[in-house]
Enzyme design. Sequence first.
Site, PDB file in Angstrom:
ATOM      1  N   THR A 164       0.825  -1.216   0.000  1.00  0.00           N
ATOM      2  CA  THR A 164       0.000   0.000   0.000  1.00  0.00           C
ATOM      3  C   THR A 164       0.860   1.268   0.000  1.00  0.00           C
ATOM      4  O   THR A 164       1.909   1.319   0.645  1.00  0.00           O
ATOM      5  CB  THR A 164      -0.891  -0.003   1.258  1.00  0.00           C
ATOM      6  N   PRO A 202       0.420   5.878  -0.098  1.00  0.00           N
ATOM      7  CA  PRO A 202      -0.561   6.929   0.199  1.00  0.00           C
ATOM      8  C   PRO A 202      -1.585   7.098  -0.939  1.00  0.00           C
ATOM      9  O   PRO A 202      -2.763   7.314  -0.678  1.00  0.00           O
ATOM     10  CB  PRO A 202       0.302   8.179   0.364  1.00  0.00           C
ATOM     11  N   PHE A 221       0.866   2.497   6.014  1.00  0.00           N
ATOM     12  CA  PHE A 221       0.117   1.492   6.808  1.00  0.00           C
ATOM     13  C   PHE A 221       0.869   0.165   6.922  1.00  0.00           C
ATOM     14  O   PHE A 221       0.236  -0.896   6.838  1.00  0.00           O
ATOM     15  CB  PHE A 221      -1.224   1.144   6.153  1.00  0.00           C
ATOM     16  N   SER A 235       2.405  -2.909   8.558  1.00  0.00           N
ATOM     17  CA  SER A 235       2.369  -3.625   9.834  1.00  0.00           C
ATOM     18  C   SER A 235       3.771  -4.107  10.207  1.00  0.00           C
ATOM     19  O   SER A 235       4.462  -4.697   9.374  1.00  0.00           O
ATOM     20  CB  SER A 235       1.429  -4.828   9.733  1.00  0.00           C
ATOM     21  N   GLN A 240     -35.189 -16.593  26.030  1.00  0.00           N
ATOM     22  CA  GLN A 240     -35.090 -17.238  24.720  1.00  0.00           C
ATOM     23  C   GLN A 240     -34.519 -16.288  23.655  1.00  0.00           C
ATOM     24  O   GLN A 240     -33.805 -16.726  22.743  1.00  0.00           O
ATOM     25  CB  GLN A 240     -36.445 -17.777  24.274  1.00  0.00           C
ATOM     26  N   GLY A 256     -23.352  -3.104  29.560  1.00  0.00           N
ATOM     27  CA  GLY A 256     -22.393  -2.016  29.758  1.00  0.00           C
ATOM     28  C   GLY A 256     -20.997  -2.521  30.042  1.00  0.00           C
ATOM     29  O   GLY A 256     -20.003  -1.872  29.676  1.00  0.00           O
ATOM     30  N   GLU A 313      -5.794  -6.287   3.632  1.00  0.00           N
ATOM     31  CA  GLU A 313      -5.557  -7.429   2.729  1.00  0.00           C
ATOM     32  C   GLU A 313      -6.595  -7.409   1.604  1.00  0.00           C
ATOM     33  O   GLU A 313      -7.037  -8.459   1.125  1.00  0.00           O
ATOM     34  CB  GLU A 313      -5.551  -8.761   3.491  1.00  0.00           C
TER      35      GLU A 313
HETATM   36  C1  LIG Z   1      -4.008  -1.254  10.608  1.00  0.00           C
HETATM   37  C2  LIG Z   1      -3.681  -1.456   9.168  1.00  0.00           C
HETATM   38  C3  LIG Z   1      -2.626  -2.291   8.823  1.00  0.00           C
HETATM   39  C4  LIG Z   1      -2.287  -2.447   7.468  1.00  0.00           C
HETATM   40  N1  LIG Z   1      -1.203  -3.224   7.137  1.00  0.00           N
HETATM   41  C5  LIG Z   1      -0.753  -3.229   5.860  1.00  0.00           C
HETATM   42  C6  LIG Z   1       0.474  -3.894   5.528  1.00  0.00           C
HETATM   43  O1  LIG Z   1       1.126  -4.485   6.391  1.00  0.00           O
HETATM   44  N2  LIG Z   1       0.922  -3.818   4.254  1.00  0.00           N
HETATM   45  C7  LIG Z   1       0.226  -3.165   3.269  1.00  0.00           C
HETATM   46  O2  LIG Z   1       0.683  -3.152   2.126  1.00  0.00           O
HETATM   47  N3  LIG Z   1      -0.959  -2.538   3.544  1.00  0.00           N
HETATM   48  C8  LIG Z   1      -1.443  -2.547   4.818  1.00  0.00           C
HETATM   49  N4  LIG Z   1      -2.615  -1.896   5.135  1.00  0.00           N
HETATM   50  C9  LIG Z   1      -3.300  -1.152   4.093  1.00  0.00           C
HETATM   51  C10 LIG Z   1      -4.631  -1.748   3.651  1.00  0.00           C
HETATM   52  O3  LIG Z   1      -4.396  -2.901   2.905  1.00  0.00           O
HETATM   53  C11 LIG Z   1      -5.386  -0.654   2.871  1.00  0.00           C
HETATM   54  O4  LIG Z   1      -5.817   0.305   3.826  1.00  0.00           O
HETATM   55  C12 LIG Z   1      -6.560  -1.209   2.085  1.00  0.00           C
HETATM   56  O5  LIG Z   1      -6.104  -1.997   1.012  1.00  0.00           O
HETATM   57  C13 LIG Z   1      -7.457  -0.110   1.529  1.00  0.00           C
HETATM   58  O6  LIG Z   1      -6.727   0.889   0.883  1.00  0.00           O
HETATM   59  P1  LIG Z   1      -7.004   2.428   1.247  1.00  0.00           P
HETATM   60  O7  LIG Z   1      -6.936   2.552   2.723  1.00  0.00           O
HETATM   61  O8  LIG Z   1      -6.088   3.254   0.434  1.00  0.00           O
HETATM   62  O9  LIG Z   1      -8.498   2.679   0.841  1.00  0.00           O
HETATM   63  P2  LIG Z   1      -9.080   3.094  -0.671  1.00  0.00           P
HETATM   64  O10 LIG Z   1      -8.449   2.205  -1.657  1.00  0.00           O
HETATM   65  O11 LIG Z   1      -8.824   4.560  -0.793  1.00  0.00           O
HETATM   66  O12 LIG Z   1     -10.574   2.789  -0.480  1.00  0.00           O
HETATM   67  C14 LIG Z   1     -11.499   3.677   0.184  1.00  0.00           C
HETATM   68  C15 LIG Z   1     -12.885   3.034   0.117  1.00  0.00           C
HETATM   69  O13 LIG Z   1     -13.294   2.940  -1.262  1.00  0.00           O
HETATM   70  C16 LIG Z   1     -13.646   1.600  -1.554  1.00  0.00           C
HETATM   71  N5  LIG Z   1     -13.321   1.313  -2.958  1.00  0.00           N
HETATM   72  C17 LIG Z   1     -12.139   1.526  -3.579  1.00  0.00           C
HETATM   73  N6  LIG Z   1     -12.226   1.130  -4.867  1.00  0.00           N
HETATM   74  C18 LIG Z   1     -13.477   0.642  -5.048  1.00  0.00           C
HETATM   75  C19 LIG Z   1     -14.185   0.074  -6.150  1.00  0.00           C
HETATM   76  N7  LIG Z   1     -13.613  -0.080  -7.345  1.00  0.00           N
HETATM   77  N8  LIG Z   1     -15.470  -0.318  -5.965  1.00  0.00           N
HETATM   78  C20 LIG Z   1     -16.065  -0.176  -4.752  1.00  0.00           C
HETATM   79  N9  LIG Z   1     -15.447   0.351  -3.660  1.00  0.00           N
HETATM   80  C21 LIG Z   1     -14.173   0.753  -3.808  1.00  0.00           C
HETATM   81  C22 LIG Z   1     -12.836   0.748  -0.589  1.00  0.00           C
HETATM   82  O14 LIG Z   1     -13.398  -0.550  -0.413  1.00  0.00           O
HETATM   83  C23 LIG Z   1     -12.925   1.609   0.656  1.00  0.00           C
HETATM   84  O15 LIG Z   1     -14.141   1.378   1.328  1.00  0.00           O
HETATM   85  C24 LIG Z   1      -3.024  -1.771   6.470  1.00  0.00           C
HETATM   86  C25 LIG Z   1      -4.111  -0.961   6.835  1.00  0.00           C
HETATM   87  C26 LIG Z   1      -4.426  -0.800   8.163  1.00  0.00           C
HETATM   88  C27 LIG Z   1      -5.577   0.103   8.518  1.00  0.00           C
END
Ligand SMILES: Cc1cc2nc3c(=O)[nH]c(=O)nc-3n(C[C@H](O)[C@H](O)[C@H](O)COP(=O)(O)OP(=O)(O)OC[C@H]3O[C@@H](n4cnc5c(N)ncnc54)[C@H](O)[C@@H]3O)c2cc1C
Length: 384
Positions: free
Chosen positions: A126, A128, A156, A158, A278, A340, A363
């Site tokens: 991932t 930005p 992000f 891990s 129930q 609670g 993932e």
């Molecule tokens: C605590 C944590 C640990 C993580 N660890 C890792 C790691 O170790 N390595 C790593 O590489 N990544 C890691 N990630 C990143 C994670 O995989 C991404 O946050 C995730 O893939 C979503 O990407 P984004 O946050 O950029 O959301 P976006 O891609 O910006 O998505 C935003 C929203 O839009 C939706 N969306 C996007 N495209 C579509 C579409 N075509 N149709 C419908 N809905 C859509 C998404 O489902 C989401 O609800 C981690 C994230 C967190 C929060």
Amino acid sequence: MTVFSLTEDQIAIRDMAASFAAESLAPHAVRWDEEKHFPVEEMRQAAALGMGGIYIRDDVGGSGLSRLDAAVIFEALSTGCPTVAAYISIHNMCAWMIDRYGSDEQRQKFLPKLCSMEHLASYCLTEPGAGSDAAALKTKAVLDGDHYVLDGQKQFISGAGVSDLYVVMVRTGEAGPSGISTIVVEKGTPGLSFGANEKKMGWNAQPTRAVIFENCRVPVANRIGPEGIGFKIAMAGLDGGRLNIGACSIGGAQGALDKALGYAQERKAFGARIADFQALQFKLADMATELEAARTFLWRAAAALDEKTPDATKLCAMAKRVATDTGFEVANQALQIHGGYGYLADYGIEKIVRDLRVHQILEGTNEVMRMIVARSLVGRAKGN
Ligand SMILES: Cc1cc2nc3c(=O)[nH]c(=O)nc-3n(C[C@H](O)[C@H](O)[C@H](O)COP(=O)(O)OP(=O)(O)OC[C@H]3O[C@@H](n4cnc5c(N)ncnc54)[C@H](O)[C@@H]3O)c2cc1C
């Protein structure tokens, strides 16, 4: 092969992981969450029991087990702490990518210390500006003699800052998936740095940081497989990663359900145990039923991945969505049964809910899981 009952070996593996979870993870899980403590020593103890390289070949210290075995292990581990189990899952995913696609030299160099968890690994896909659309990643690796020069940022990640190895998907060629390669960056490499530990809703027992590359020179010898197959490697890793994270949701939810069952038989209201109502019994019955359905389906997807069936990727995506949605819902209902008290940190329930929430996001979000499934359905309808 039948997936409807576990073999004697699988039951023994599950019991071993469950005992470890009960003795070494569960008693500390709430404190680790509060203190944001990453329990490296306990993870090394898990590795000594074979959980650092579960489906890694045994010539480099792996346990040589199946994906189904791994699903059973991650469910059991998560009954103690879903966050720690989930990090061990990511570590296993990275190790497998090296085991499956690395050269023998790379396997011998990296895997023994990964299997023992003397070294920890992070998966860096991932960015930005590239989450769900991971193939849009921009971190570039430019060839310069026998090194690549990396520039860019992963988001992000891990384990970042603590991990020793970073399995990084970088752009070595054209735009899109075919211009991506996988490179292992070792901790201490000049030009590798990390962002602050993110403050987050759950998963506090493992750090999440940005990983930054600035003129970071990495030997070409650290590239896994040929140039251009990095996206394929990343996605192959995620098939198994999604099963594991689904198993972590089921295990966390099972732990929450067990707590709710115990609580419902002690807590009194209106002159009776709340377990005697129930409405509450039906809630418990639905929770147990839905969890069992998700578990059974996850095992089916794991068996498909073990057998490398053509629909394995689709089944893993389906199972990840079902297991993580069900796990979150069951944990949330377990909190409700605690009234609670479920909302108080000491009971350990709200932590499980917070931890499982992110499994619906990472993932591949559960919307992305639907995209994977829908692609195969629509493709089939068009006769593709
Ligand atoms: C605590 C944590 C640990 C993580 N660890 C890792 C790691 O170790 N390595 C790593 O590489 N990544 C890691 N990630 C990143 C994670 O995989 C991404 O946050 C995730 O893939 C979503 O990407 P984004 O946050 O950029 O959301 P976006 O891609 O910006 O998505 C935003 C929203 O839009 C939706 N969306 C996007 N495209 C579509 C579409 N075509 N149709 C419908 N809905 C859509 C998404 O489902 C989401 O609800 C981690 C994230 C967190 C929060």
